[in-house]
Write an enzyme that holds these catalytic residues in place. Structure first.
Site, short mmCIF file in Angstrom:
data_model
loop_
_atom_site.label_atom_id
_atom_site.label_comp_id
_atom_site.label_asym_id
_atom_site.label_seq_id
_atom_site.Cartn_x
_atom_site.Cartn_y
_atom_site.Cartn_z
N SER A 84 2.61 4.58 11.45
CA SER A 84 1.72 3.45 11.19
C SER A 84 2.55 2.24 10.81
O SER A 84 3.72 2.37 10.41
CB SER A 84 0.75 3.81 10.05
OG SER A 84 0.03 2.67 9.62
N TYR A 132 -0.74 6.50 1.13
CA TYR A 132 -0.74 6.46 2.59
C TYR A 132 0.59 5.92 3.12
O TYR A 132 1.20 6.51 4.02
CB TYR A 132 -1.90 5.60 3.08
CG TYR A 132 -2.08 5.57 4.58
CD1 TYR A 132 -2.67 6.63 5.24
CD2 TYR A 132 -1.69 4.46 5.33
CE1 TYR A 132 -2.84 6.61 6.62
CE2 TYR A 132 -1.86 4.42 6.70
CZ TYR A 132 -2.45 5.50 7.34
OH TYR A 132 -2.63 5.46 8.70
#
Length: 337
Positions: A177, A190
């Site tokens: 990501s 995250y």
């Protein structure tokens, strides 16, 4: 004297390879790189029950690949299986697997080897996001983020990489990501898990190169927000510069990168520039990468199956987080970037 000569030689070899790599990238930026044929390749996709994983499965189905679909959501996986068959896949295998559980990954992996064969393209796509500020995030949710977003990569690599090495043929795909490239407000767990996944994939790539395992390819993907169930209704501070990506566009770019055997793929392209800026003293200029949540009502359509109406797929707000009463069982049903 000899050590100095060797060091000088190594330096010139390194510089020569670096220049060659830069020139190669420039050439293939102007001229599309030939794409490899993946017909008949056994492609395993984690988190294939919905979202990006489902679209990746449909794309590889159209390319004639043998599909192995993993997801914790049995119903979603079976639905993807039917859609892949309708898209032209002749061999599709659906398995229910909780990728956060090491022993379950090994068990299902052994079943795949017996029933399908050696996986040649492994796409680690499954992921979750809690959406809580660090001090507000329960320990079990932090652990779950690492179990799904990072540790699952360890266990799938352990399960399938040995056969790739033995066959001198394989492709490892890490869906990381943009949050694995720079820290984002409200996404501490995250970001940490995606940084870990990125670093792990890059390190294994370095190992394969050092051990001259040239048949093993690696692609590391770092997309910005993708308009799947997890992030529907979100935007960024500068949407014209950093747009929310449509899933179909993201999948097309990801599959093209795999077929062209690119090592890194950042989408949109401006991420390459922002990562460069990150290394400069004026670090605050990279902060536009941080997503901005939309109002609470705008996120109603983004509720994945299995989560209560209180959950909102936004980043960095308490309102956009799974509630404590949802717990780990609610988060386990998520799949996306």
């Amino acid at each position: 004297m000899a050590p100095d000569l060797n060091s000088t030689k190594d330096l010139f070899v390194f510089l020569g390879k670096s220049v060659f790599s830069v020139l190669e990238d420039m050439v293939f930026t102007l001229i599309p790189k030939p794409q490899k044929n993946v017909a008949g390749e056994i492609v395993l996709i984690t988190g294939a029950g919905s979202g990006l994983g489902r679209l990746l499965a449909l794309k590889f189905a159209s390319l004639g690949s043998v599909l192995v679909l993993w997801d914790i959501n049995k119903e979603g996986t079976e639905e993807t299986c039917e859609m892949a068959q309708a898209a032209g896949a002749t061999r599709v295998y659906a398995y229910t697997c909780d990728c956060s559980q090491r022993e379950e990954v090994y068990r299902v992996a052994d079943q795949v080897k017996r029933e399908v064969g050696d996986v040649s393209i492994l796409i680690n796509n499954a992921g979750i996001v809690t959406g809580k500020n660090f001090l507000d995030c329960p320990d079990e949710l932090i652990e779950k983020s690492f179990d799904v977003n990072f540790k699952a990569h360890l266990w799938t690599y352990k399960a399938f990489l040995p056969a790739m090495i033995a066959n001198d043929h394989g492709h490892l795909v890490c869906i990381s990501s943009s949050a694995g490239l720079t820290g984002v407000n409200g996404l501490a767990d995250y970001c940490a898990s995606k940084f870990a996944a990125f670093g792990f994939a890059e390190a294994v790539f370095a190992e394969t190169v050092a051990q001259k395992q040239m048949g093993i390819k690696t692609t590391i993907v770092c997309p910005l927000l993708i308009n799947t169930g997890m992030f529907e209704g979100c935007t960024t501070k500068f949407p014209s510069l950093l747009p929310v990506l449509e899933p179909e566009y993201a999948v097309r770019k990801i599959v093209d990168a795999i077929l062209q055997e690119k090592v890194y793929l950042y989408i949109p392209r401006v991420l390459y520039f922002l990562v460069f800026l990150k290394r400069l003293p004026w670090r605050r200029l990279t902060m536009p990468i941080a997503p901005r949540p939309m109002p609470l009502q705008a996120n109603q359509a983004g509720n994945p199956a299995g989560l209560g109406s209180k959950w909102r797929p936004t980043w960095g707000t308490k309102e956009g987080s799974p509630k404590n009463d949802g717990g780990v069982s609610a988060v386990r049903n998520l799949e996306a970037v």
